[in-house]
Design an enzyme around this catalytic site. Sequence first.
Site, PDB file in Angstrom:
ATOM      1  N   SER A  77       0.841  -1.182   0.000  1.00  0.00           N
ATOM      2  CA  SER A  77       0.000   0.000   0.000  1.00  0.00           C
ATOM      3  C   SER A  77       0.891   1.252   0.000  1.00  0.00           C
ATOM      4  CB  SER A  77      -0.927  -0.060   1.220  1.00  0.00           C
ATOM      5  OG  SER A  77      -1.982   0.833   1.085  1.00  0.00           O
ATOM      6  N   ASP A 136      -9.122  -4.626  -5.940  1.00  0.00           N
ATOM      7  CA  ASP A 136      -8.770  -3.557  -4.997  1.00  0.00           C
ATOM      8  C   ASP A 136      -8.944  -2.194  -5.667  1.00  0.00           C
ATOM      9  OD1 ASP A 136      -7.533  -1.769  -3.256  1.00  0.00           O
ATOM     10  OD2 ASP A 136      -5.498  -2.472  -3.724  1.00  0.00           O
ATOM     11  N   HIS A 170      -6.563  -5.784  -1.680  1.00  0.00           N
ATOM     12  CA  HIS A 170      -5.488  -4.874  -1.294  1.00  0.00           C
ATOM     13  C   HIS A 170      -4.385  -5.580  -0.485  1.00  0.00           C
ATOM     14  CE1 HIS A 170      -4.034  -0.786  -0.979  1.00  0.00           C
ATOM     15  NE2 HIS A 170      -3.966  -0.827   0.336  1.00  0.00           N
TER      16      HIS A 170
END
Lengths: 508, 508
Positions: B189, B440, B465
Amino acid sequence: MKSLSLWLFLIFLYLSTNKNVISATHYNEIPRLSPMLQKGILAKDNPIKESSLNIPQGFQKYYYEQTLDHFNYNPESYTTFRQKYYINTTFWGGAKSNSQIFVYLGAELELDSQLLSVTFPIENAPRFNAMLVYIEHRYYGESIPSGSYGMNFGYFSSAQAIADFAEVLIHVKENFSARYSPIIVFGVSYGGMLAAWFRLKYPHVALGALASSAPILYFNNVTAQDAYYSIVTKDFKEASESCYQTIRTSWGEIDKVALEPNGRAILGQKFNSCSGFIYPDVLKSTLKYAYAYAAQYNAPPGYPVTRMCEAIDGKPKGTDILDRIAAGLKFYYAYFYGLQGCLNVKGFTDSERLSSVVRGAGGWNWQMCSEMVFPFGITEENSMFPKAPFNLTAREEYCENLYHVPPRPDWASTYYGGKDIKLVLRRFASNIIFSNGLSDPYSGGGVVEDLSDSLLAVTTTKGSHGLDLYPANKKSDPEWLVMQRNTELHIINGWIKTYYADLIEITK
Amino acid sequence: MKSLSLWLFLIFLYLSTNKNVISATHYNEIPRLSPMLQKGILAKDNPIKESSLNIPQGFQKYYYEQTLDHFNYNPESYTTFRQKYYINTTFWGGAKSNSQIFVYLGAELELDSQLLSVTFPIENAPRFNAMLVYIEHRYYGESIPSGSYGMNFGYFSSAQAIADFAEVLIHVKENFSARYSPIIVFGVSYGGMLAAWFRLKYPHVALGALASSAPILYFNNVTAQDAYYSIVTKDFKEASESCYQTIRTSWGEIDKVALEPNGRAILGQKFNSCSGFIYPDVLKSTLKYAYAYAAQYNAPPGYPVTRMCEAIDGKPKGTDILDRIAAGLKFYYAYFYGLQGCLNVKGFTDSERLSSVVRGAGGWNWQMCSEMVFPFGITEENSMFPKAPFNLTAREEYCENLYHVPPRPDWASTYYGGKDIKLVLRRFASNIIFSNGLSDPYSGGGVVEDLSDSLLAVTTTKGSHGLDLYPANKKSDPEWLVMQRNTELHIINGWIKTYYADLIEITK
């Protein structure tokens, strides 16, 4: 701060207006890392507010409101300063044809003199239909953040400087709607380091870089400390073995004479000192600087090292060593500065030195005291200079005394790399030319072999510091210099062709 | 600061200890850009001074005296803070064999929970004989510079953070005499963005990077604002067309009911509010957040989007739209947080919100207000959400009010690039895996096609994700996930083999 020989990182050369007196002040024995300027242009890195130089036609002056600190969000970081740059669109093919942009990244002095001396991009702009952009480096010339100069150097770093360049160039491309115009950056010496680093850190802004005489490896733990002076020695030895021997012997001779009664007066007489005497340490640092400078700018057609040696060797057999050395120094001042007459060299007290440093040659001295901590030292047996190992502690003390913050000698190699450069970059990065003249002592810290197919070393055996980017002279340039420049243009042309092909493929 | 729907960048999810009350406070409708933590580990990005988590055996905790500001030489920049990191040498082959080092770059929360949740490097260290290093990001967890938290965020930036990582890693390599041990960095991320950028800016420190679910293109003028929510919509539409239609219709229905006499009480009853009523804006932002979160973490084997839609669709024919929506929300709280009972959702006054933001979820909110200015917006006709175009001015006002300095929305793309990424990077850089699950919503700002032979996109259609770096589960992981991870390991192994071959060739 133990002896003059430890202050290895500053030259403040003050040229007298009286051409019959050689008035030279050396804090240091090493020429600073700047482009050699054309004859008649003074090398000053103290701020010049109004330029007295004639800027060539076609160049328009601009100012960009530049952010003081790009990496920090404290309120004062948002302060802006006016950064000067020039644009010349005379030769530009325009945005529709995605015509290219040649950018000169300013080094450690005001911009105008660089615009006049670093002319390679200008001379070749017409055949490339290139726009020209010359950008001044922060804290030089007119591009100085507010505050008392020399007192707020906290924002004065290479990372901030190349971030400035990125912002200016993104702004220029937007203004000219030139999204797909490839940018090639050029730089010499410290500016060459910036050019190479700019391509490495901002590949989305610059397609390629020509880094001329850029000692990007001259950092602690990357390049040996002797690199610089061993090439000075080599240059003199290759020019003349007897000259090398004379110089090598002369240091002890100076010390010996200095210890005699009236020793300083004898030295003063031999070296034609205006005051009638000379301190041995001042004389030695003056000579050390002169040899280094001659080697750094040992350019054709003059080849000053050869001629300095001719002056030294040329005296009749039996001439005293120091008289030979004096003849060499006399030639040096005449050749590089057009100076003749008696020599006005003096020493300084510590406090005089400190205040002059901050006022005068402050910029580069600061950079040498913050991140450009080149470990110049002399340890080799066969050097023509006396031993003078690099002393990091002494440097740190000097710098902290002067600026009240310590240097960060490891930061440049942390941020930019350099160690094991071939291993690291052979499969990373592209489109950088590292050009070096191997006669230039700084080439000892440069990239002198290819790292990959597109990270290329273009070297010449006889070339001097930054020679390829200085004005071409059809009459006097030797063939190898013409070839070097053509090779560089050929490589750049290849990058651009490939880029245009990629552009068509990707945007179709 | 006109309406709640403008505060698109913060979630402060406060979980009640009473499992029979769902106590959820949303400032925002978008899940923050953090790794999903394992069940039972709370997502907190406010500083945790003492960790209560059980760190796996073999990990030793260290602290590095980190420089506050790497790019600035003001005296306060030399201040240091203690940066936490872990080392595990259990599986390491040692310096003599130049065995590799797997490094996890901390993202926007304290390190311990990441050590427990981002286990891909740990699980694969044995077969690679890799040393493990996990490093905390500055201003999170224990690695917080002195000063009142939230009041001195000026030094809190991604460029400083990756410079921190470089210093720690150079230090670790020196300590273990592991000069030639190749480093592979991993991140998820925001941490994935850091991993990719780290390889780009510090290729001399990291040989390669696995950047999982890293939306490095989600900046102004690079990626369209709708990218995130259009994927949320797609996920729900693909799960169930009728579910998508129900949600799409529900927003107007909420507004309609809210305007009725006792409208807030009706809404409160339908959504089982503990207080007996609910504000429509709070309800809508709660729902928006829940859909986004479900899509972001739509992981196997549960596939919560599908099951949320089953809850919505599963009500008997003729059920009221809002009762269906309430069933979906109930499922969401039960599934992700194990919560059931009445819903305790409340709104905040502006001043309550501001002070909570600074105290609580301060870190990421600050980053969203300085350089991580993702332009999340909804403009598409067929979105399942109401229109909510990105409003940069509103964001700037919000951020300036809160932190007293304006955002720099263009800086990330100036420093890291992103625009025309394929054109720029196809012949520059190497050894980055961009992994994305296309389910995601952040994959809309990710790199989902190969840029070159060694800048590779590894995508899965159904992935969520950061899924590839979370703990493997031999029983329940679908084949495509196992394959994705194997592909990544295969690629990394290739980099390392090539590196060792280069090493032998260059150092021989």
